[in-house]
Design an enzyme around this catalytic site. Structure first.
Site, short mmCIF file in Angstrom:
data_model
loop_
_atom_site.label_atom_id
_atom_site.label_comp_id
_atom_site.label_asym_id
_atom_site.label_seq_id
_atom_site.Cartn_x
_atom_site.Cartn_y
_atom_site.Cartn_z
N THR A 187 1.41 -4.85 4.03
CA THR A 187 1.25 -5.30 5.42
C THR A 187 0.60 -6.68 5.53
O THR A 187 0.80 -7.37 6.52
CB THR A 187 0.39 -4.30 6.22
OG1 THR A 187 -0.88 -4.17 5.58
CG2 THR A 187 1.05 -2.95 6.33
N THR A 201 0.81 -1.22 0.00
CA THR A 201 0.00 0.00 0.00
C THR A 201 0.84 1.27 0.00
O THR A 201 0.45 2.28 -0.59
CB THR A 201 -0.92 -0.01 1.25
OG1 THR A 201 -1.79 -1.11 1.13
CG2 THR A 201 -1.74 1.26 1.36
N1 ASP Z 1 -2.95 -5.41 0.41
C1 ASP Z 1 -1.86 -4.60 0.82
C2 ASP Z 1 -0.60 -5.46 0.77
O1 ASP Z 1 -0.41 -6.26 1.64
C3 ASP Z 1 -2.08 -4.10 2.21
C4 ASP Z 1 -1.00 -3.18 2.73
O2 ASP Z 1 0.07 -3.02 2.21
O3 ASP Z 1 -1.25 -2.55 3.77
O4 ASP Z 1 0.16 -5.31 -0.16
#
Ligand code: ASP
Length: 593
Positions: free
Chosen positions: A151, A47
């Site tokens: 994440t 993200t």
């Molecule tokens: N869907 C995203 C990922 O894991 C969520 C994030 O980065 O917070 O790439």
């Protein structure tokens, strides 16, 4: 737990403005010298670098470095221009520089973008291998590493990398964000800044995860929140560091490889592993299907402190049949916090079926550990099972069998405490932490192994520097005491420590020409920093001019190419020849051919 405060350093905006480094440089000799450090940022996606697309948020390539360049807290454009950052040899054009930190460090960071950038839900062990290979290829070029990552699976990657990075001596920090860094309100900027400051300023030789002002051990975390900036939790281990008004690092908690072996990576983890969460009414057929070949290792997520039904012979039978077929089963709790123990009969039954207790490991760490251990070549099944019981990277809590000598047992500290009218545990620990660096440096100077061991037994951290940033390892390397150097390395001292002037233990050993120490440091992975290598050609020419073969041989042992020219373009060979030093000419013919 004793804590050491690194006061005066704020992750969020207490760094100096871009006009101040010039002052620091000008008066560097008499005051605090500025040290430049290099950090490699490996951008895998997530993200933090996402933009809205027709199908929703997705990463966009080749955008991040340009965007960061416009954010003053993440790039000091004036310093970059004044020091000709982009033209300096070896620096890539996606290199940026942070404003000067209060610790007088300049963190120069280069962004290496993987392709394609991924939402971390799309990541696989193939991407872990890719990251590990980049870490290995760049290990000697940088002081620390940041990995930008989504994440969703960050805890899995952090756990995997913690095992894949063997004999790690530098700081690796994974981070990302819940909101893209391009948005007005986001957590990406502070997470990236904090990660860079930890990776660039402290030798915390672990795979860490930095999020929302906390630095965690990577194999202890789990994602617990999809909506809060505080997305991660480390339920069974307090953070390694807190970045509040002051940075507080829990040095006692920091895991150290404690080895004289060089950093290496392990790739090709075993993919025949899985997570099986039991639930009331789970059928034996489902368990049987899950444990079918080619499955080689399973993390069984059980209830409470490691319990599974002991009134279900059909279920236990399937587990027993699998362990008899050499499938390795590791028992972890479904609870967020706590450990697997043998308190209940329902837990004991699993042990009897050959299931290995996984202590307080997170399922992510347990899965990564299984995958790592099962892919280790040349080990018997018994050895692999033994390895799973051991604490390999601080991924689980093991209660020490031997009773440690505690602070309370130290007569010396007690005496000091008595004179200072101090009695509480925290104050005692603070005294110990204040006294350990100078005492350990003196012990290293005198080659006093017993004193070093006594300080260690009190819980003193032998990696801490004194008022000048010099660690006991720096001192032992100056003295050339091989036994002390080995002991310190085997006790977790870092070869990458830099003193106030940026000198490493290796540089000290070169200066005093202790070739056996240089050789041991090199085995452990020591290398000269880019700053130390800046004027090396001129130094070599000066040694050649003075006919100093020993001096040249120390540099050669440290891995330096003796053909490097000095400031005027002449090589040491030319200089020795012109000065008529036949021995040096002969030596350089052999080693700088
Ligand atoms: N869907 C995203 C990922 O894991 C969520 C994030 O980065 O917070 O790439």
């Amino acid at each position: 737990m004793a804590e050491q405060k690194d006061k005066g350093f704020n992750a969020l905006g207490r760094s100096l403005s871009s006009t101040e480094p010039a002052l620091a440089l000008e008066i560097g000799g008499g005051c605090r010298a500025m040290v430049e450090v290099r950090v490699l940022v490996i951008n895998t996606g997530g993200t933090i670098g996402m933009v809205p697309q027709s199908e929703g948020l997705a990463p966009e390539a080749n955008k991040l470095a340009a965007a960061l360049r416009k954010i003053p807290i993440l790039h000091d454009a004036v310093y970059a221009k004044e020091t000709d950052l982009y033209c300096r040899s070896g620096l890539r054009d996606d290199t940026l520089v942070l404003p000067l930190s209060e610790q007088n460090k300049r963190i120069i960071y280069t962004i290496l973008e993987l392709s394609p950038l991924l939402d971390s839900s799309n990541m696989t062990p193939a991407e872990w291998d890719d990251i590990a290979k980049h870490l290995q290829a760049n290990y000697e070029k940088y002081d620390g590493f940041v990995i930008l990552h989504g994440t969703d699976t960050m805890a899995y990657t952090a756990s995997a990398l913690s095992f894949m990075c063997e004999n790690l001596g530098k700081t690796i920090v994974l981070t990302g964000s819940q909101v893209p860094i391009y948005e007005l309100r986001n957590d990406g900027r502070s997470n990236l800044l904090g990660a860079l400051l930890f990776a660039g300023q402290f030798v915390i030789p672990e795979v860490c995860l930095y999020f929302y002002n906390k630095l965690y051990r990577g194999n202890r975390v789990t994602k617990v929140d999809t909506e809060s900036f505080n997305a991660f939790s480390s339920p069974n281990l307090p953070p390694l560091a807190n970045a509040e008004v002051d940075i507080t690092i829990n040095w006692e908690t920091v895991w150290r490889a404690s080895t004289t072996r060089k950093f290496e990576i392990h790739t090709n983890m075993n993919s025949n592993v899985g997570l099986l969460r039991i639930f009331p009414g789970i059928t034996a057929a489902a368990v049987k299907a899950f444990l079918q070949s080619p499955m080689e290792g399973v993390v069984l997520e059980t209830y409470g402190s490691g319990n599974a039904p002991n009134n279900r012979p059909d279920l236990l039978d399937e587990l027993k049949k699998a362990t008899d077929r050499n499938v390795v089963i590791l028992n972890c709790t479904q609870c967020l916090r706590g450990t697997v123990s043998l308190v209940y009969a329902t837990g004991k039954t699993l042990m009897d079926a050959g299931v290995i207790p996984g202590a307080d490991m997170t399922p992510e760490a347990a899965l990564a550990k299984l995958s790592y251990v099962l892919s280790k070549p040349g080990l018997t099944l018994a050895e692999k099972r033994q390895m799973l019981n051991e604490n390999l990277r601080g991924e689980m809590t093991v209660v020490p069998i031997r009773t440690q000598i505690t602070l309370k047992d130290s007569k010396f500290i007690q005496e000091i405490a008595r004179y200072l009218f101090i009695s509480c545990k925290e104050e005692l620990a603070a005294i110990r932490d204040a006294l350990t660096p100078p005492l350990a440096c003196v012990a290293a100077k005198n080659g006093d192994l017993e004193a070093l061991k006594a300080l260690q037994n009190m819980g003193g951290n032998l990696s801490c520097g004194d008022y000048d940033g010099r660690t006991p390892l720096h001192v032992a390397c100056c003295e050339g005491n091989l036994e002390v150097v080995r002991h310190l390395l085997e006790s977790g001292a870092t070869v990458y420590a830099k003193d106030r002037l940026g000198a490493t233990p290796l540089m000290n050993a070169i200066k005093f020409r202790h070739n056996d120490v240089i050789s041991l440091l090199r085995t452990t992975g020591a290398h000269l920093s880019s700053q130390e290598l800046l004027n090396v050609g001129t130094e070599l020419c000066s040694l050649a001019f003075n006919g100093d073969v020993d001096g040249l041989s120390a540099w050669q042992m440290a891995g330096v190419n003796l053909k490097q020219p000095g400031y005027d373009g002449n090589t040491p060979f030319h200089v020795a020849k012109a000065a008529g030093h036949a021995r040096v000419v002969q030596y350089l013919k052999t080693f700088a051919a």
